[in-house]
Design a protein around this motif. Structure first.
Motif, PDB file in Angstrom:
ATOM      1  N   VAL A  25      19.476  21.428  28.751  1.00 47.31           N
ATOM      2  CA  VAL A  25      20.505  21.337  27.716  1.00 47.31           C
ATOM      3  C   VAL A  25      21.488  22.470  27.976  1.00 47.31           C
ATOM      4  CG1 VAL A  25      21.016  21.430  25.249  1.00 47.31           C
ATOM      5  CG2 VAL A  25      18.914  20.325  26.054  1.00 47.31           C
ATOM      6  N   VAL A  26      22.737  22.125  28.203  1.00 42.95           N
ATOM      7  CA  VAL A  26      23.765  23.129  28.465  1.00 42.95           C
ATOM      8  C   VAL A  26      24.377  23.525  27.128  1.00 42.95           C
ATOM      9  CG1 VAL A  26      25.911  23.666  29.661  1.00 42.95           C
ATOM     10  CG2 VAL A  26      24.241  22.137  30.725  1.00 42.95           C
ATOM     11  N   LEU A  27      24.299  24.804  26.806  1.00 47.66           N
ATOM     12  CA  LEU A  27      24.914  25.334  25.594  1.00 47.66           C
ATOM     13  C   LEU A  27      26.246  25.943  26.013  1.00 47.66           C
ATOM     14  CD1 LEU A  27      21.733  27.210  24.284  1.00 47.66           C
ATOM     15  CD2 LEU A  27      22.338  24.791  24.005  1.00 47.66           C
ATOM     16  N   ALA A  28      27.336  25.412  25.524  1.00 52.96           N
ATOM     17  CA  ALA A  28      28.645  25.794  26.045  1.00 52.96           C
ATOM     18  C   ALA A  28      29.554  26.337  24.962  1.00 52.96           C
ATOM     19  CB  ALA A  28      29.305  24.590  26.730  1.00 52.96           C
ATOM     20  N   GLY A  29      30.213  27.452  25.290  1.00 50.28           N
ATOM     21  CA  GLY A  29      31.198  28.040  24.406  1.00 50.28           C
ATOM     22  C   GLY A  29      32.440  28.395  25.197  1.00 50.28           C
ATOM     23  N   GLY A  30      33.604  28.079  24.638  1.00 51.92           N
ATOM     24  CA  GLY A  30      34.850  28.338  25.348  1.00 51.92           C
ATOM     25  C   GLY A  30      35.629  27.055  25.533  1.00 51.92           C
ATOM     26  N   PRO A  31      36.617  27.069  26.429  1.00 52.74           N
ATOM     27  CA  PRO A  31      37.443  25.871  26.635  1.00 52.74           C
ATOM     28  C   PRO A  31      36.660  24.755  27.317  1.00 52.74           C
ATOM     29  CG  PRO A  31      38.038  27.581  28.214  1.00 52.74           C
ATOM     30  CD  PRO A  31      37.093  28.213  27.252  1.00 52.74           C
ATOM     31  N   ALA A  32      36.741  23.550  26.760  1.00 58.02           N
ATOM     32  CA  ALA A  32      36.017  22.399  27.322  1.00 58.02           C
ATOM     33  C   ALA A  32      36.823  21.806  28.476  1.00 58.02           C
ATOM     34  CB  ALA A  32      35.770  21.354  26.244  1.00 58.02           C
ATOM     35  N   ASP A  33      36.832  22.508  29.588  1.00 59.98           N
ATOM     36  CA  ASP A  33      37.602  22.076  30.752  1.00 59.98           C
ATOM     37  C   ASP A  33      36.951  20.835  31.368  1.00 59.98           C
ATOM     38  OD1 ASP A  33      38.480  22.040  33.672  1.00 59.98           O
ATOM     39  OD2 ASP A  33      39.674  23.712  32.911  1.00 59.98           O
ATOM     40  N   THR A  60      25.164  18.293  26.889  1.00 57.39           N
ATOM     41  CA  THR A  60      25.972  19.495  26.759  1.00 57.39           C
ATOM     42  C   THR A  60      26.367  19.635  25.304  1.00 57.39           C
ATOM     43  OG1 THR A  60      26.846  19.311  29.007  1.00 57.39           O
ATOM     44  CG2 THR A  60      28.079  20.688  27.469  1.00 57.39           C
ATOM     45  N   LEU A  61      26.066  20.790  24.746  1.00 51.46           N
ATOM     46  CA  LEU A  61      26.362  21.054  23.343  1.00 51.46           C
ATOM     47  C   LEU A  61      27.446  22.126  23.274  1.00 51.46           C
ATOM     48  CD1 LEU A  61      25.581  20.544  20.366  1.00 51.46           C
ATOM     49  CD2 LEU A  61      23.888  22.379  20.604  1.00 51.46           C
ATOM     50  N   TRP A  62      28.671  21.714  22.885  1.00 57.39           N
ATOM     51  CA  TRP A  62      29.780  22.658  22.734  1.00 57.39           C
ATOM     52  C   TRP A  62      29.697  23.268  21.340  1.00 57.39           C
ATOM     53  CZ3 TRP A  62      32.822  24.179  26.672  1.00 57.39           C
ATOM     54  CH2 TRP A  62      32.810  23.400  27.832  1.00 57.39           C
ATOM     55  N   VAL A  63      29.606  24.594  21.278  1.00 55.49           N
ATOM     56  CA  VAL A  63      29.262  25.249  20.013  1.00 55.49           C
ATOM     57  C   VAL A  63      30.322  26.216  19.503  1.00 55.49           C
ATOM     58  CG1 VAL A  63      26.786  25.001  20.380  1.00 55.49           C
ATOM     59  CG2 VAL A  63      27.941  27.044  21.233  1.00 55.49           C
TER      60      VAL A  63
END
Length: 314
Positions: free
Chosen positions: A161-169, A183-186
Motif C-alpha cells: 500500500v503506497v501512502l502518498a503525500g504531495g502533488p499527485a503527478d 495508493t492512498l493520497w493523504v
C-alpha cells in the motif's frame, strides 16, 4: 479526410475500410524510466515488479552486490547515484533512514534535472522528510512523500500500500501500480510519513506483545500449542498474529522486516510523538527489546526475533 467512427446496423468492415473496428478497449502503455536508489529487501522486490511491468529501470546500491541480481533481471546497474538518475522520469529512494537518503540524493545531484519526480518511499521520520523536501525544492524536483505499508512478502507480490503525500503527478501512476495494490493520497508532504509512523507502530506493537507473551509461555512451561488453540478463531486472532506465531514457534526468523529496522522506527515514532506531546510507552518499550535482541546478535533477523529479548541472560 477524417471519417466518422462506425455506428448503426448498416456498418460493415468493407464500408469503413481502411479503418479497423475493434470493440475491445485498448489500454496504451508508456514505458517509464525509473531510477531506484536502494536495493535491499524491499527495494529489490519493488525493482523486480517495475521490470515485470515493462519499465526501464536503473539501479544503484551502496553495496553493489545487492544490486547485481536486478541487473540479471534486466535492470541497468549504475556506478553511482548521479549515473542512475540521469535522464530518469522518476527517482525512487528506498533506503534505511533519512541520513542514507540524504547522502544518496546529494550524490545524485549532478545527474538530477528540474522537473523530475522524486518518490521518497523509505521510512525516514517527520524531521527528515521536511529536510528532504527542502532539498527537492532547491533542485526543482517534484517531491512526493510516499512510504509504503507492507513487508517483504507484499513487496515481492506487488501488493504494497503506497501512502502518498504531495502533488499527485501522473508520471507516478504506472510506477505505484507496479509496486502496490493501492495508493492512498493523504494530503501534503509529510502527511504520508505521519500515517506510516502510525501504521508501522501498530505492527511493531503487535509483534512485540506476541514475542513477550511467547517468552512468558516458555518461562512458565506453557505449551505454545495450547496458546494457539485458545487464540485461533477468536476475537484476538488475525493473519498477522498467526504468521508471527508460526515464525517464533518454528524458529524461522527469515526477515520480512528486521529487528534493526524496527528499532530505528521506534526511535522515529518516539521523536515524532515527543514533538506532538504524546506518550508512546509501548513503542519505547519495544525499542528497548529490539536493542537487547540486537545485542544478542539478532539484528538482521525478522523483528519477531525480539522474542529472544525475553531471555536477557540466555
Amino acid at each position: 479526410m477524417a471519417r466518422p467512427a462506425p455506428t448503426g446496423a448498416a456498418w460493415s468492415p468493407s464500408s469503413t475500410w481502411p479503418y479497423l473496428y475493434c470493440p475491445l478497449k485498448i489500454r496504451s502503455f508508456e514505458m517509464t524510466t525509473v531510477a531506484l536508489l536502494g536495493t535491499g529487501i524491499m527495494g529489490a522486490a519493488m525493482g523486480r515488479n517495475l521490470l515485470k511491468a515493462g519499465h526501464d529501470l536503473r539501479v544503484w546500491n551502496r553495496t553493489m552486490e545487492k544490486a547485481r541480481p536486478l541487473e540479471a533481471d534486466g535492470a541497468t546497474l549504475a556506478a553511482d547515484p548521479a549515473e542512475a538518475v540521469a535522464g530518469a522520469d522518476v527517482v525512487i529512494t528506498m533506503l534505511n533512514d533519512g541520513d542514507a537518503v540524504q547522502q544518496a540524493i546529494e550524490a545524485a545531484a549532478p545527474g538530477l534535472r528540474a522537473g523530475q519526480v522524486w518518490a521518497q518511499m523509505s521510512t525516514v521520520g517527520v524531521a527528515a522528510v521536511e529536510r528532504l523536501a527542502g532539498f527537492a525544492r532547491e533542485h526543482g524536483l517534484v517531491f512526493v512523500d510516499a512510504p509504503v505499508q507492507g513487508t517483504r512478502q507484499p513487496a515481492e507480490a506487488g501488493t504494497l500500500v503506497v501512502l502518498a503525500g504531495g502533488p499527485a503527478d501522473p508520471r507516478l501512476d504506472p510506477v505505484f501500480s507496479a509496486v502496490g495494490s493501492k495508493t492512498l493520497w493523504v494530503g501534503d508532504v509529510g502527511a504520508a510519513t505521519r500515517l506510516k509512523l502510525t501504521t508501522v507502530g501498530f505492527g511493531i506493537a503487535l509483534t512485540s506483545v506476541l514475542a513477550e507473551v511467547l517468552g512468558l509461555a516458555k518461562g512458565l512451561g506453557v505449551d505454545v500449542g495450547h496458546f494457539r488453540e485458545v487464540i485461533t478463531g477468536g476475537p484476538m486472532d488475525s493473519p498477522y498474529l498467526q504468521a508471527k506465531l508460526k515464525a517464533i514457534s518454528e524458529g524461522d526468523f527469515t526477515p520480512s522486516f528486521s529487528v534493526t529496522n524496527a528499532e530505528k522506527d521506534t526511535r522515529l515514532i518516539a521523536e515524532a510523538a515527543e514533538q506532538a506531546g504524546v506518550a508512546v510507552d509501548l513503542a519505547r518499550a519495544a525499542g528497548d527489546r529490539f536493542r537487547r535482541a540486537e545485542a544478542q546478535g539478532h539484528g538482521e533477523e525478522d523483528m519477531a526475533a525480539s522474542y529472544f529479548a525475553g531471555f536477557p541472560t540466555a
